[in-house]
Design a protein around this motif. Structure first.
Motif, PDB file in Angstrom:
ATOM      1  N   PHE A 190       0.866  -1.178   0.000  1.00 26.35           N
ATOM      2  CA  PHE A 190       0.000   0.000   0.000  1.00 26.35           C
ATOM      3  C   PHE A 190       0.907   1.234   0.000  1.00 26.35           C
ATOM      4  O   PHE A 190       1.432   1.652   1.022  1.00 26.35           O
ATOM      5  CB  PHE A 190      -0.860  -0.045   1.270  1.00 26.35           C
ATOM      6  CG  PHE A 190      -1.949   0.976   1.284  1.00 26.35           C
ATOM      7  CD1 PHE A 190      -3.043   0.873   0.426  1.00 26.35           C
ATOM      8  CD2 PHE A 190      -1.889   2.058   2.153  1.00 26.35           C
ATOM      9  CE1 PHE A 190      -4.046   1.818   0.462  1.00 26.35           C
ATOM     10  CE2 PHE A 190      -2.889   3.008   2.179  1.00 26.35           C
ATOM     11  CZ  PHE A 190      -3.965   2.890   1.334  1.00 26.35           C
ATOM     12  N   PHE A 191       1.114   1.802  -1.176  1.00 17.19           N
ATOM     13  CA  PHE A 191       2.028   2.937  -1.315  1.00 17.19           C
ATOM     14  C   PHE A 191       1.310   4.238  -0.969  1.00 17.19           C
ATOM     15  O   PHE A 191       0.215   4.502  -1.474  1.00 17.19           O
ATOM     16  CB  PHE A 191       2.555   3.013  -2.765  1.00 17.19           C
ATOM     17  CG  PHE A 191       3.448   1.860  -3.129  1.00 17.19           C
ATOM     18  CD1 PHE A 191       4.774   1.831  -2.703  1.00 17.19           C
ATOM     19  CD2 PHE A 191       2.985   0.803  -3.894  1.00 17.19           C
ATOM     20  CE1 PHE A 191       5.599   0.759  -3.043  1.00 17.19           C
ATOM     21  CE2 PHE A 191       3.797  -0.260  -4.230  1.00 17.19           C
ATOM     22  CZ  PHE A 191       5.113  -0.286  -3.802  1.00 17.19           C
ATOM     23  N   GLU A 192       1.963   5.029  -0.116  1.00 16.90           N
ATOM     24  CA  GLU A 192       1.353   6.308   0.284  1.00 16.90           C
ATOM     25  C   GLU A 192       2.274   7.455  -0.137  1.00 16.90           C
ATOM     26  O   GLU A 192       3.504   7.339  -0.047  1.00 16.90           O
ATOM     27  CB  GLU A 192       1.194   6.353   1.803  1.00 16.90           C
ATOM     28  CG  GLU A 192       0.167   5.373   2.330  1.00 16.90           C
ATOM     29  CD  GLU A 192       0.111   5.388   3.838  1.00 16.90           C
ATOM     30  OE1 GLU A 192      -0.618   6.223   4.388  1.00 16.90           O
ATOM     31  OE2 GLU A 192       0.828   4.582   4.450  1.00 16.90           O
ATOM     32  N   HIS A 229      -2.616   7.655  -2.424  1.00 14.02           N
ATOM     33  CA  HIS A 229      -2.093   6.334  -2.072  1.00 14.02           C
ATOM     34  C   HIS A 229      -2.518   5.344  -3.162  1.00 14.02           C
ATOM     35  O   HIS A 229      -3.408   5.636  -3.962  1.00 14.02           O
ATOM     36  CB  HIS A 229      -2.640   5.875  -0.713  1.00 14.02           C
ATOM     37  CG  HIS A 229      -4.131   5.819  -0.675  1.00 14.02           C
ATOM     38  ND1 HIS A 229      -4.878   6.860  -0.167  1.00 14.02           N
ATOM     39  CD2 HIS A 229      -5.006   4.900  -1.111  1.00 14.02           C
ATOM     40  CE1 HIS A 229      -6.162   6.559  -0.291  1.00 14.02           C
ATOM     41  NE2 HIS A 229      -6.258   5.367  -0.861  1.00 14.02           N
ATOM     42  N   ILE A 230      -1.907   4.208  -3.100  1.00 16.29           N
ATOM     43  CA  ILE A 230      -2.250   3.190  -4.106  1.00 16.29           C
ATOM     44  C   ILE A 230      -1.869   1.806  -3.576  1.00 16.29           C
ATOM     45  O   ILE A 230      -0.800   1.625  -2.987  1.00 16.29           O
ATOM     46  CB  ILE A 230      -1.518   3.507  -5.437  1.00 16.29           C
ATOM     47  CG1 ILE A 230      -1.925   2.481  -6.491  1.00 16.29           C
ATOM     48  CG2 ILE A 230      -0.028   3.506  -5.278  1.00 16.29           C
ATOM     49  CD1 ILE A 230      -1.452   2.880  -7.864  1.00 16.29           C
TER      50      ILE A 230
END
Lengths: 710, 301
Positions: B228-230, B237-238
């Motif tokens: 979970f990229f923030e 985020h993604i």
């Protein structure tokens, strides 16, 4: 209606929440990471993210379906097919279960035959009956021996009846079975009457003529008809020996049996190099190969050398297929023995064509000497003193005026000891002399000569014709239907009338058109005496130039000498009656069937005729005949019993045709695989499909592993 | 194996920025023995015969001893180097996959260069920025100025979005001719805009050096599991499967770097792509060596 065998296992469907929970947990469990170059991720991931999300969703759905189908398949779902109405389920019913026990039900392309499957299905139907339901179990191959059962509600007994039933070697008679079923149901007091027909649906068992009127009976007496196709709707293949006909051919040196064999291919695939073996007296003597087109037959001829006077049994055999019953067909050969006949010519002429015995001699041996099994010798009355009658089997006295007294005595002794004499009359015969000198041999006393419309116009009456008095007599039996019909073409211009009172045990074989006896036989001691009341040459009749003269004379010869040699026993089909004339000196005979069971047969009487009748021809095979434990010259040593190959054609009847036959009868037809696991409940066939579900589960598992790996 | 003392992880253990800068610069200078930035700001031009009014301290006593005449030294105009250090302190600079963040790396590099310049009496100014100017220290040449700069660098925290072009726009008027402008940033911004602003500085004969600081994880994207990229600068985020997007990410990143490098080359901007895991002395040495060689080329010309 969808039902489940293990509904408790449906709780397993809750398992589909597992992948959803895992999916959500994984979503939460995803490692959180602060990332600076997120712009690039967002840029690159737009397309991929959609794919990723779709893939995740697909995986979620696949995993949920995986558990759903697994739970469903373990719960064993099934669909009940068109069963009875709700009413039928709640009120008592009367049921007739018809099990097709024809030999086509012996077909087996898996671990058990159709008949066993039908029995299993029948038991399941009985098991499923309610307490107040009543039922009867009948079979449908034996047309004549069907004993109507009574409706009963003793399940144990019904199951016993089913257990005891065996497949027969006969053909199917659906119509007769339905008749019986309707007869049983007509007496039932319940309002719901059902027939269960468990059959392989072969076409030959369905008689369209019966249904023209029979459907009305069904509609009136039957609430519902359930037809279960035990063959599961498959197309069935079969190869059968459909015809075997042995025939004796005579040559100068040898006696040969020509065996015509027909093999039929009841399938849509041609057969190549099919071996067919000929077994004689248990030994394989010959083999041939058949190439048969689809749905066609092929006939081949085999030659076997046989010995005169011996009886043979044999069979034709092809390799086993799914229906092995018709792969063997039995036959017997009764090789003729030589008959020495003495023809005493009472009116010899220089011109042999005018001799009394000319036509008779030619009839008994139409070719050269010794070619026929009958060896005729001609002599005049003057030569008779030098001849011993005992050297012959049969003596023909043809228009003989007188005989020396010592010869008459010799003749009487000859007949008493088993010889035969045939009297043929003519102008030289004096009735008084015959009546006085030969009364111990004559069947009837001679009366007077009577002339009919002869060319001398002595009488205005029309010439007489010939007719067979007894069609079953061995002498008549040799004639074909056409020959019997042409008997009326023969003309008799002059005959001898006889005294109506017989001089002993007599039987008329042929008579004239005015019912005057023409050919009469009399049992004298161990021999036979035969009187022909006309001349044997053309003086009084044109009989000697008719086509049937030869077979009648030859057969008469064989019959009276007790040598039925050339009479190849007529083929008897299973359950047909074997019938044979009884010789005077035999009281009982023993018949041993193909399974070794011996039956003692007593003679029957019918219109002065004494004959043996054997009805226990239940199984195909060779049946041996003995009299007092020994072979008897007047009986064939064996006779064959074969199946009716009409049943070998396994072509199926179309469901539409059956529906048309049944008229307005409520009908359900199911092609179902009957096994221990499947259920056939009062026509509510359970169509199971957990196998498909399991297969689907494995497919999903495969796709899931493929998608998740990607 | 002995650890490289200038490795960012090793350096991160030195908390004091001054010590860190001195440690690096001393090590670097001992390695190359001579500073390429020795250009004194007072250059001797010629001798002139002494006349009353000239300062006595400018009399060349050696010439008097030889010629017995009074000559005074005449000098060129004072030419002190004026250097502006632009340090990106936006949120994205705070990213670190290993021991040291991009910002720490950039700050240490900036401190080392400040120390180097001030040692040569050059003027060094510092601008820290995100989407605005966070701090501005005007250029000074006193050695005590170093303490001021280092204090500022030590106190800076990364936060907010970055908008390099807007910040540069504010300094177009403030920065005069012939200054050296060094920008430390990850340049996650619009390349065209930044280049466009820098062209204004070039027009005023300023020299520009870009230190493009990137983390090794940003360059190689070595993630494995679903992540979970923030965003470090905003709320974006993604959730992504790194394995499925790695190829596309690296393609995008390389394309960005290539485009940036190409633009710099075309505009004669000195571009340095720095991996924040690379030993700092090596980066500095490479930089100084190339500066010296280019300077020689210029002098020869």
């Amino acid at each position: 209606m969808l039902s489940f065998l293990n509904p408790i296992l449906l709780l397993g469907i809750l398992g589909i929440s597992i992948p959803i929970i895992i999916h959500l947990i994984n979503k939460k469990k995803a490692v959180s990471h602060k990332f600076a170059a997120i712009d690039f991720l967002l840029e690159t991931n737009k397309r991929i993210l959609i794919k990723y999300k779709i893939r995740q969703r697909i995986l979620l759905i696949l995993r949920a379906c995986l558990l759903l189908f697994l739970a469903l398949s373990l719960a064993k779902p099934f669909i009940k097919n068109s069963g009875g109405s709700a009413e039928e389920k709640n009120i008592p019913t009367s049921n007739v279960i018809i099990i097709d026990d024809s030999f086509s039900m012996r077909y087996s392309d898996r671990h058990e035959s159709f008949f066993l499957s039908a029995k299993t299905a029948a038991k399941q139907i009985v098991d499923a009956l309610k307490k107040d339901d009543e039922a009867a179990v009948i079979t449908c191959s034996s047309q004549e021996f069907q004993i109507p059962q009574e409706l009963e509600n003793d399940k144990k007994h019904l199951l016993n009846v089913i257990d005891r039933s065996q497949p027969s070697f006969m053909t199917t008679h659906i119509a007769h079975a339905l008749d019986t079923a309707v007869e049983i149901l007509a007496t039932a007091r319940t309002s719901v009457k059902r027939i269960f027909l468990l059959t392989d649906m072969t076409r030959n068992g369905w008689d369209p003529h019966w249904f023209k009127s029979g459907y009305e009976k069904l509609r009136r007496h039957v609430s519902r008809m359930h037809i279960l196709d035990i063959s599961e709707g498959k197309t069935l293949k079969n190869i059968a020996v459909t015809y075997v006909k042995p025939q004796i051919t005579l040559s100068e040196k040898n006696l040969e049996a020509l065996i015509k064999v027909t093999i039929s291919n009841f399938s849509s695939v041609p057969v190549k190099d099919l071996p067919a073996s000929i077994f004689i007296n248990g030994k394989k003597l010959s083999q041939g190969f058949f190439n048969i087109e689809a749905n066609a037959s092929e006939t081949k001829e085999f030659f076997i050398t046989v010995e005169k006077g011996k009886d043979y049994y044999g069979w034709v055999e092809i390799p086993e297929d799914n229906l092995f019953v018709d792969n063997k067909r039995y036959f017997t050969i009764n090789a003729p023995q030589t008959i020495d006949a003495l023809l005493i010519d009472g009116d010899p002429k220089t011109n042999i064509y005018e001799s009394e015995t000319f036509y008779l001699e030619k009839a008994l041996n139409p070719g050269r000497e010794h070619i026929s099994s009958i060896k005729p010798s001609i002599c005049s009355v003057h030569e008779i003193n030098n001849i011993t009658f005992a050297n012959f089997n049969i003596i023909f006295l043809c228009n003989v005026e007188t005989l020396p007294p010592e010869k008459i005595h010799e003749l009487e002794k000859f007949v008493q000891e088993g010889g035969s004499v045939v009297f043929t009359l003519g102008n030289k015969v004096n009735a008084d002399y015959y009546n006085n000198a030969l009364s111990s041999l004559l069947p009837h006393r001679l009366h007077s000569i009577r002339t009919f419309s002869s060319n001398s116009s002595l009488s205005e009456e029309q010439p007489l014709h010939l007719k067979a008095t007894e069609r079953v007599h061995p002498v008549v039996r040799i004639l074909s239907e056409t020959q019997i019909n042409t008997l009326s073409t023969v003309k008799f211009y002059r005959i001898f009338y006889i005294d109506p009172n017989p001089l002993g045990s007599c039987k008329t074989i042929f008579s004239f058109s005015n019912d005057t006896p023409a050919l009469i036989e009399r049992q004298v001691g161990r021999g036979k005496s035969v009187l022909f009341t006309a001349s044997i040459d053309r003086d009084w009749t044109d009989f000697p130039v008719k086509s049937f003269f030869l077979p009648i004379m030859q057969q008469l010869c064989r019959y009276v000498t007790g040598s039925i040699s050339e009479e190849i026993s007529q083929e008897i089909l299973v359950k047909q009656v074997w019938r044979y004339p009884c010789p005077y000196d035999i009281n009982t005979i023993e018949i041993t069937n193909s399974e070794g069971t011996q039956t003692i047969v007593q003679p029957q009487f019918d219109d002065n005729e004494k004959y043996f009748e054997y009805k226990e021809t239940d199984t195909p095979g060779i049946y041996a005949v003995t009299a007092n434990g020994r072979l008897h010259p007047q009986f064939p040593a064996y006779f064959p019993v074969n199946i009716d190959t009409a049943e070998s054609n396994l072509e199926k009847i179309d469901q539409k045709e059956i529906t048309a036959f049944m008229g307005g009868t409520k009908l359900s037809m199911t092609a179902v695989r009957v096994s221990k696991e499947s259920d056939v409940l009062l026509g509510e066939t359970k169509k199971t499909f957990w196998g498909y579900l399991l297969f689907l589960t494995f497919c999903i598992l495969f796709v899931e592993s493929f998608v998740s790996r990607k | 194996m002995k650890a490289n003392p200038f490795d960012p992880i090793t350096l991160s253990k030195i908390s004091n920025m001054e010590l860190r800068a001195r440690y690096i610069v001393d090590g670097v200078l001992s390695g190359i023995h001579k500073s390429p930035y020795d250009g004194s700001s007072i250059e001797f031009l010629e001798h002139k015969e002494y006349s009353p009014g000239n300062e006595i301290k400018h009399i060349d006593w050696k010439v008097l001893a030889k010629t017995d005449k009074y000559y005074v030294k005449q000098f060129e105009e004072e030419t002190n180097l004026r250097c502006y250090l632009f340090l990106d302190a936006s949120g994205s600079m705070g990213y670190k996959s290993t021991g040291i963040s991009k910002f720490e790396y950039a700050a240490t590099l900036a401190a080392s260069l400040s120390y180097l310049f001030l040692k040569q009496s050059d003027l060094v100014g510092l601008v820290s920025f995100s989407d605005r100017v966070l701090h501005y220290t005007p250029p000074r040449s006193r050695i005590t100025h170093l303490h001021t700069l280092l204090k500022v660098l030590a106190e800076l925290k990364t936060a907010g979005k970055s908008d390099t072009s807007t910040v540069l726009n504010n300094f177009i008027e403030k920065i005069g001719h012939r200054s050296l402008i060094i920008i430390f940033s990850d340049f996650f911004d619009k390349v065209e805009k930044i280049i466009h602003r820098l062209q204004h500085f070039q027009f005023k004969k300023n020299e520009i050096i870009l230190f493009h600081i990137l983390d090794p994880y940003e360059l190689t994207f070595p993630f494995e599991s679903v992540t979970f990229f923030e965003s470090m600068e905003d709320e974006r985020h993604i959730l992504a499967d790194p394995k499925s997007i790695k190829r596309h990410y690296l393609s995008e990143m390389n394309s960005f770097l290539e485009q940036f490098k190409q633009s710099c080359f075309e505009n004669k901007i000195d571009y340095w792509l720095v991996d924040s895991s690379a030993p700092m002395d090596q980066v500095l040495i490479k930089f100084l060596v190339r500066r010296e060689s280019s300077r020689r080329l210029v002098n020869k010309a």
